[in-house]
Design an enzyme around this catalytic site. Sequence first.
Site, PDB file in Angstrom:
ATOM      1  N   SER A  25      33.967  19.568  54.660  1.00  0.00           N
ATOM      2  CA  SER A  25      34.181  19.121  53.761  1.00  0.00           C
ATOM      3  C   SER A  25      32.735  18.870  52.699  1.00  0.00           C
ATOM      4  CB  SER A  25      34.397  17.384  54.398  1.00  0.00           C
ATOM      5  OG  SER A  25      34.164  16.633  53.401  1.00  0.00           O
ATOM      6  N   TYR A  52      32.340  11.301  60.790  1.00  0.00           N
ATOM      7  CA  TYR A  52      33.403  12.553  60.116  1.00  0.00           C
ATOM      8  C   TYR A  52      32.326  13.739  59.255  1.00  0.00           C
ATOM      9  CZ  TYR A  52      36.775  14.858  56.740  1.00  0.00           C
ATOM     10  OH  TYR A  52      37.869  15.796  56.281  1.00  0.00           O
TER      11      TYR A  52
END
Length: 257
Positions: A142, A158
């Site tokens: 990400s 995350y």
Amino acid sequence: MRVAIVLGGSSGIGQATAVELARRGTGVIVTYNGNPAGVQQTVALVEKEGGTAVALRLDIGRTEGFAAFRDQVVVTLRETWQRDTFDYLVNNAGFGGSAMFADTTEELFDRFLRVLLKGPYFLTQRLLPLLADGGAIVNVSSSSALPTGHVDVGYSAYGTMKGGLNTLTRFLAKELAPRRIRVNAVSPGPTRTRLADADGVVGFEAYPEVIPMLAEKTALGRLGEPDDVGAAIASLLSNESRWITAQNVEVSGGFDL
């Protein structure tokens, strides 16, 4: 024929990657967990491109199922492609979601850990003897975990796991280099996918109003599409990227540039 395993292939980036690989003449094993209808759509899209895909169920958050999954892969390779090895692995399965640091529970933290980091780590380990020399791995990370990436509140757990996946990418690239196996990562920015959060809510379907705001912050002026990321993954796996390893490619259209 080359063969790829694409984790999380029932929608979004995984589905787009499987279809792009099929266009390039690669057979695909796609995994799914809670979306059997989606993975059947992926198989149909691959077949529409003239390719071959086989769907296998896998819960990436449960390492105790990895040995049985490996056995299924062995049978599938032999019966479908008459092979004992595969060439490409795409670690894409996952889920999204956010919680403020003060509100992050151990349960949520551990779920992120199992699905986003521990699962890819030990599944790759389990499948490594079947991965052909000269093959390639792409880990889907990400842009939020990049040193220069946009940092938003609520994503500490995350982002921590995706940061760990980035570190794993570099170490695997070093360890697997003697077998000429390349290991890279892609870091998508905001992308229109069905990625569900911890409560099962689907991101852009639930909050369409954020799309114009994200497009405004993206240099190329739109939200990313799964095909954009799938094309980048397929390129990194292919021989055209034969001299690229240990890299993390941001695929964001210049988000927050």
